[in-house]
Scaffold this motif. Sequence first.
Motif, PDB file in Angstrom:
ATOM      1  N   TYR A 148     -47.922  20.155   4.229  1.00  0.00           N
ATOM      2  CA  TYR A 148     -49.572  20.792   4.516  1.00  0.00           C
ATOM      3  C   TYR A 148     -50.261  20.006   3.850  1.00  0.00           C
ATOM      4  N   THR A 195     -45.097  31.858   6.006  1.00  0.00           N
ATOM      5  CA  THR A 195     -45.651  30.842   7.099  1.00  0.00           C
ATOM      6  C   THR A 195     -44.803  29.661   7.430  1.00  0.00           C
ATOM      7  N   ASP A 199     -46.849  31.238  12.709  1.00  0.00           N
ATOM      8  CA  ASP A 199     -48.064  30.156  12.617  1.00  0.00           C
ATOM      9  C   ASP A 199     -49.214  30.952  11.990  1.00  0.00           C
ATOM     10  N   HIS A 201     -52.046  32.038  13.077  1.00  0.00           N
ATOM     11  CA  HIS A 201     -52.484  32.946  13.756  1.00  0.00           C
ATOM     12  C   HIS A 201     -51.537  34.277  14.115  1.00  0.00           C
TER      13      HIS A 201
END
Length: 242
Positions: A148, A195, A199, A201
Motif C-alpha cells: 500500500y 483490511t 476491501d 468499501h
Amino acid sequence: MADDLSRMNEMRGITVTREYGSGGGEIARMVADHLGWKLLDAQIIQLVAQKLDISRAAAQSHDEQVEGFAQRLFEATQYFMPPVALSEVIGPSVNDLAYSHALGQVLRTAVDMGHIVIVGRASQAVLATDRSVLHVCIVAPLPQRIIYVMRREGLDAKAAGERIRLKEHQRQQNIKEQYGRDNNDAHLYDITINTGILDLHAAVELVMLALSKKAQKLMAPADQLGPAWGLKPYPSPHDEIH
C-alpha cells in the motif's frame, strides 16, 4: 435506511486509529463523505499550534508524525480555555503536558460541535469514555501495508517498510508518553477491522453498522450494557463455555 441515518446522527463522532498503510485514512474520509460529517485530521496540528501560540512546525514535533470548519472549531475553543502563552510553557519548547491539554481541548470541542470523524491523534484515548463516539481501529498484515505504501508514496519495499516502522513507533510512543495508554489495547476500540482481505468499501459498511448499533445503546442505563445483558443462565453448569 432513513431510520438508520437518523439513529446514527444521534452519535457525535467517530475516531479512526489505523496501522500505517492499512487504508484507515481513506476509510475515515469515505465514512465522513457517506455521513456528510466533517473530517478532522492534519488540521488538528494547526489548531493546537494556534492554541499554544507556537509555530506549526513546533506543534508537529509533538504530533504523530484552515479555513472553514477548522477555523470555527478553533474559535469555539476560546469559550473553554484561553490560549496558552509561551511564557507559561516550561522549557525551551512546548512541553508534552501543555500540548496534550491543548490537543484534548480541541478534540473534545470538535465532538461537542458534533458529527465529526477524527483520524488518529490519540483521539481514542482522549475520548475513551464518551459513549456518543464510536472508536474504530483499522489493521492489516505488514506485507500488504508495505505494498500500500509503495503504491501510494512511490517508495521501494525497503523504504516503505522503514517508513511503516518509524510511523508506528512514533504513534505508540505518543499515546504511551502523553496518555499512559497502549495503542494496541483492544479495549480502546468498539470495532477492529482487518483490511487484509476486506476491501475499503466493506470496511466502511462495517463502520456504519457499528455506528448504528452503538447509537441504539446511547441512552441505555449502564446495567443494560455488556455481554450479559438479556442472557438467561445456563440450564446446567458449564465450566468451559464463556
